[in-house]
Motif scaffolding. Structure first.
Motif, PDB file in Angstrom:
ATOM      1  N   TYR A  42       0.773  -1.194   0.182  1.00 28.54           N
ATOM      2  CA  TYR A  42      -0.034  -0.127  -0.116  1.00 28.54           C
ATOM      3  C   TYR A  42       0.833   1.359  -0.123  1.00 28.54           C
ATOM      4  O   TYR A  42       2.062   1.117   0.545  1.00 28.54           O
ATOM      5  CB  TYR A  42      -1.028   0.085   1.163  1.00 28.54           C
ATOM      6  N   LEU A  43       0.472   2.306  -0.391  1.00 28.58           N
ATOM      7  CA  LEU A  43       0.852   3.753  -0.454  1.00 28.58           C
ATOM      8  C   LEU A  43       0.542   4.472   0.673  1.00 28.58           C
ATOM      9  O   LEU A  43      -0.949   4.826   0.829  1.00 28.58           O
ATOM     10  CB  LEU A  43       0.464   4.204  -1.872  1.00 28.58           C
ATOM     11  N   CYS A  44       1.234   4.939   1.312  1.00 29.00           N
ATOM     12  CA  CYS A  44       0.881   5.882   2.499  1.00 29.00           C
ATOM     13  C   CYS A  44       1.383   7.261   2.281  1.00 29.00           C
ATOM     14  O   CYS A  44       2.492   7.487   2.138  1.00 29.00           O
ATOM     15  CB  CYS A  44       1.568   5.379   4.031  1.00 29.00           C
ATOM     16  N   GLU A  57       5.597   6.850   1.303  1.00 25.70           N
ATOM     17  CA  GLU A  57       5.914   5.491   1.951  1.00 25.70           C
ATOM     18  C   GLU A  57       5.270   4.335   1.440  1.00 25.70           C
ATOM     19  O   GLU A  57       4.009   4.276   1.302  1.00 25.70           O
ATOM     20  CB  GLU A  57       5.887   5.611   3.632  1.00 25.70           C
ATOM     21  N   ALA A  58       6.163   3.232   1.131  1.00 28.97           N
ATOM     22  CA  ALA A  58       5.466   1.850   0.899  1.00 28.97           C
ATOM     23  C   ALA A  58       5.186   1.141   2.081  1.00 28.97           C
ATOM     24  O   ALA A  58       5.925   1.162   3.061  1.00 28.97           O
ATOM     25  CB  ALA A  58       6.534   1.309   0.034  1.00 28.97           C
ATOM     26  N   VAL A  59       4.053   0.421   2.146  1.00 29.97           N
ATOM     27  CA  VAL A  59       3.512  -0.064   3.544  1.00 29.97           C
ATOM     28  C   VAL A  59       3.241  -1.439   2.893  1.00 29.97           C
ATOM     29  O   VAL A  59       2.475  -1.746   2.239  1.00 29.97           O
ATOM     30  CB  VAL A  59       2.424   0.637   4.052  1.00 29.97           C
ATOM     31  N   SER A  60       4.099  -2.521   3.755  1.00 31.04           N
ATOM     32  CA  SER A  60       3.691  -3.906   3.343  1.00 31.04           C
ATOM     33  C   SER A  60       2.404  -4.576   3.570  1.00 31.04           C
ATOM     34  O   SER A  60       1.942  -5.141   2.873  1.00 31.04           O
ATOM     35  CB  SER A  60       4.993  -4.819   4.155  1.00 31.04           C
ATOM     36  N   MET A  69       5.514   1.618  12.171  1.00 33.33           N
ATOM     37  CA  MET A  69       6.793   1.882  11.523  1.00 33.33           C
ATOM     38  C   MET A  69       6.874   2.778  10.518  1.00 33.33           C
ATOM     39  O   MET A  69       8.077   3.413  10.188  1.00 33.33           O
ATOM     40  CB  MET A  69       7.302   0.416  11.110  1.00 33.33           C
ATOM     41  N   THR A  70       5.661   2.733   9.586  1.00 33.30           N
ATOM     42  CA  THR A  70       5.718   3.735   8.572  1.00 33.30           C
ATOM     43  C   THR A  70       5.939   5.350   9.231  1.00 33.30           C
ATOM     44  O   THR A  70       6.527   6.118   8.621  1.00 33.30           O
ATOM     45  CB  THR A  70       4.521   3.498   7.751  1.00 33.30           C
ATOM     46  N   LEU A  71       5.108   5.498  10.352  1.00 35.36           N
ATOM     47  CA  LEU A  71       4.939   6.854  11.055  1.00 35.36           C
ATOM     48  C   LEU A  71       6.466   7.122  11.540  1.00 35.36           C
ATOM     49  O   LEU A  71       6.882   8.077  11.373  1.00 35.36           O
ATOM     50  CB  LEU A  71       3.952   6.745  12.006  1.00 35.36           C
ATOM     51  N   ARG A  72       7.018   5.938  12.107  1.00 36.76           N
ATOM     52  CA  ARG A  72       8.537   6.243  12.644  1.00 36.76           C
ATOM     53  C   ARG A  72       9.563   6.694  11.584  1.00 36.76           C
ATOM     54  O   ARG A  72      10.346   7.513  11.568  1.00 36.76           O
ATOM     55  CB  ARG A  72       8.809   5.050  13.615  1.00 36.76           C
ATOM     56  N   PHE A  74       8.650   8.345   8.983  1.00 34.06           N
ATOM     57  CA  PHE A  74       8.428   9.572   8.329  1.00 34.06           C
ATOM     58  C   PHE A  74       9.025  10.528   9.278  1.00 34.06           C
ATOM     59  O   PHE A  74       9.566  11.428   9.061  1.00 34.06           O
ATOM     60  CB  PHE A  74       6.900   9.695   8.439  1.00 34.06           C
ATOM     61  N   ILE A  75       8.949  10.133  10.777  1.00 30.93           N
ATOM     62  CA  ILE A  75       9.245  11.169  11.723  1.00 30.93           C
ATOM     63  C   ILE A  75      10.933  11.305  11.560  1.00 30.93           C
ATOM     64  O   ILE A  75      11.304  12.399  11.889  1.00 30.93           O
ATOM     65  CB  ILE A  75       8.700  10.669  13.005  1.00 30.93           C
ATOM     66  N   ALA A  76      11.494  10.105  11.443  1.00 33.66           N
ATOM     67  CA  ALA A  76      13.121  10.267  11.427  1.00 33.66           C
ATOM     68  C   ALA A  76      13.523  10.882  10.228  1.00 33.66           C
ATOM     69  O   ALA A  76      14.609  11.455  10.334  1.00 33.66           O
ATOM     70  CB  ALA A  76      13.367   8.596  11.085  1.00 33.66           C
ATOM     71  N   ARG A  77      12.737  11.178   9.201  1.00 28.72           N
ATOM     72  CA  ARG A  77      13.337  11.717   7.955  1.00 28.72           C
ATOM     73  C   ARG A  77      12.739  13.240   7.800  1.00 28.72           C
ATOM     74  O   ARG A  77      13.443  14.213   7.457  1.00 28.72           O
ATOM     75  CB  ARG A  77      13.226  10.938   6.566  1.00 28.72           C
ATOM     76  N   ARG A  78      11.741  13.437   8.464  1.00 27.12           N
ATOM     77  CA  ARG A  78      10.947  14.559   8.261  1.00 27.12           C
ATOM     78  C   ARG A  78      10.765  15.501   9.444  1.00 27.12           C
ATOM     79  O   ARG A  78      10.414  16.667   9.476  1.00 27.12           O
ATOM     80  CB  ARG A  78       9.354  14.613   7.565  1.00 27.12           C
ATOM     81  N   GLY A  79      10.984  14.929  10.692  1.00 29.77           N
ATOM     82  CA  GLY A  79      10.514  15.486  11.679  1.00 29.77           C
ATOM     83  C   GLY A  79       9.421  15.105  12.424  1.00 29.77           C
ATOM     84  O   GLY A  79       8.218  14.737  11.842  1.00 29.77           O
ATOM     85  N   ARG A  80       9.127  15.164  13.894  1.00 25.20           N
ATOM     86  CA  ARG A  80       7.943  14.766  14.282  1.00 25.20           C
ATOM     87  C   ARG A  80       6.814  15.976  14.187  1.00 25.20           C
ATOM     88  O   ARG A  80       7.090  17.168  14.679  1.00 25.20           O
ATOM     89  CB  ARG A  80       8.130  14.754  16.093  1.00 25.20           C
ATOM     90  N   PRO A  81       5.512  15.508  13.532  1.00 30.62           N
ATOM     91  CA  PRO A  81       4.436  16.601  13.397  1.00 30.62           C
ATOM     92  C   PRO A  81       3.678  16.683  14.674  1.00 30.62           C
ATOM     93  O   PRO A  81       3.708  15.824  15.631  1.00 30.62           O
ATOM     94  CB  PRO A  81       3.633  15.881  12.485  1.00 30.62           C
ATOM     95  N   THR A  82       3.252  17.985  14.759  1.00 25.66           N
ATOM     96  CA  THR A  82       2.551  18.166  15.904  1.00 25.66           C
ATOM     97  C   THR A  82       0.988  17.847  15.867  1.00 25.66           C
ATOM     98  O   THR A  82       0.063  17.408  16.826  1.00 25.66           O
ATOM     99  CB  THR A  82       2.305  19.672  16.489  1.00 25.66           C
ATOM    100  N   GLU A  83       0.387  17.674  14.695  1.00 21.01           N
ATOM    101  CA  GLU A  83      -0.916  17.238  14.263  1.00 21.01           C
ATOM    102  C   GLU A  83      -1.076  16.319  13.071  1.00 21.01           C
ATOM    103  O   GLU A  83      -0.288  16.767  12.006  1.00 21.01           O
ATOM    104  CB  GLU A  83      -1.597  18.572  14.049  1.00 21.01           C
ATOM    105  N   ILE A  84      -1.696  15.297  12.892  1.00 18.75           N
ATOM    106  CA  ILE A  84      -1.996  14.584  11.882  1.00 18.75           C
ATOM    107  C   ILE A  84      -3.542  14.565  11.673  1.00 18.75           C
ATOM    108  O   ILE A  84      -4.331  13.947  12.444  1.00 18.75           O
ATOM    109  CB  ILE A  84      -1.621  13.017  12.118  1.00 18.75           C
TER     110      ILE A  84
END
Length: 318
Positions: A42-44, A57-60, A69-72, A74-84
């Motif tokens: 899947y595509l996230c 992100e590709a999700v298995s 893990m996908t969210l992790r 994303f946070i590792a590369r783009r920084g932690r968001p405050t709102e989703i």
């Protein structure tokens, strides 16, 4: 058309407030060579609400652990968001039922993970995809063409992850507005400027659009798919840059106590869900776009575009 929320107009870091959506499924192979089998992925999509930057992100699979893990990543590369911000689950992706039930079944674990990382999850009302137009447009730009350019090709997970990254680079290089008012300045502002401070440029590659796939190596086939995506997407993006007119007048005339018919996509035949407006929820401009409706199964929240007012006796006589 409502006013833009503060997350869209307040200057801040990229990806501080993001929209989230899933797309798919995409059919891939579990490994190269003989004996491989077809599996789903899947595509996230994460989109920055301020600068329209996109992260793919590709999700298995559709499990809580895979999404976290996908969210992790994303946070590792783009920084932690405050709102989703996200769809409500019931209409996460209408064409894929497993996507629709994924968020609904895993709300509590996702809320726990988000609260531990000081992230707020916010869901738009059910059956109102136009409330999340920013990420819906991103999914359309990515998924609409990815599925068409892949066709019957079966990529591995590593190859489709590479393709998603290349597509992300294409979407983040789209021109948003002129960089300056100087008549000799031919540069435009793109989401890439907010990410790396300059435009995103791809290394030169041989044009493979006219090459037959039978004579191409796997990497060259992947490069051809990317070039095909670029040709399709840029034509559509140019047409979308034309002026659009929508929602210029306030057509909703609902009042508290009005009986309404709820528009449901999956209602069985002859089952009309009726209710009465309990409360109108207004935006910052004082215009109501969402209402709480009392039905025989409890109170539900719906957008006004999903409610059909029944005429009163005075209106029928008039």
């Amino acid at each position: 058309m409502g006013n833009l929320p503060p997350q869209r107009i307040t200057p801040d870091y990229p990806f501080l407030s993001v929209g989230l959506d899933f797309a798919g499924p995409f059919t891939i192979i579990n490994r190269k060579g003989r004996g491989s089998r077809l599996i789903k992925c899947y595509l996230c999509l994460f989109v920055c609400l301020r600068y329209k930057c996109i992260h793919l992100e590709a999700v298995s699979d559709l499990t809580k652990d895979a999404f976290i893990m996908t969210l992790r990543r994303f946070i590792a590369r783009r920084g932690r968001p405050t709102e989703i911000f996200s769809d409500n689950g019931t209409n996460f992706v209408a064409a894929a039922k497993e996507l629709g039930s994924f968020i609904k079944q895993n709300q509590e674990p996702l809320f726990d993970f988000a609260s531990q990382n000081l992230i707020k999850f916010k869901f738009i009302p059910a059956y109102t995809p136009h409330f999340g137009g920013l990420w819906e447009a991103g999914v359309k730009s990515a998924k609409h063409h990815i599925k068409r350019v892949i066709g019957n090709s079966h990529l591995t997970f590593e190859e489709i992850s590479t393709l998603f990254t290349q597509v992300e680079s294409i979407l983040n290089s789209r021109p948003l507005c002129p960089l300056s008012s100087c008549p000799n300045d031919l540069l435009s502002l793109s989401p890439g400027h907010f990410l790396i401070g300059r435009p995103l440029t791809a290394p030169p590659a041989q044009y493979l659009g006219d090459s037959k796939e039978n004579y191409l190596q796997r990497y060259e086939r992947l490069e051809k798919i990317q070039q095909h995506f670029w040709q399709r997407w840029q034509r559509d993006y140019i047409s979308e840059m034309q002026q659009r007119t929508k929602w210029k007048s306030n057509a909703a005339k609902l009042s508290v106590g009005d009986m309404v018919l709820l528009s449901e996509d999956n209602a069985p035949p002859l089952s009309w869900k009726l209710g009465r407006v309990l409360r109108l929820i207004t935006g910052s401009d004082g215009i109501a776009r969402v209402a709480d409706v009392t039905t025989n199964r409890g109170c539900v929240r719906r957008s006004l575009v999903r409610l059909c007012k029944l005429p009163t006796a005075e209106e029928l006589r008039g």
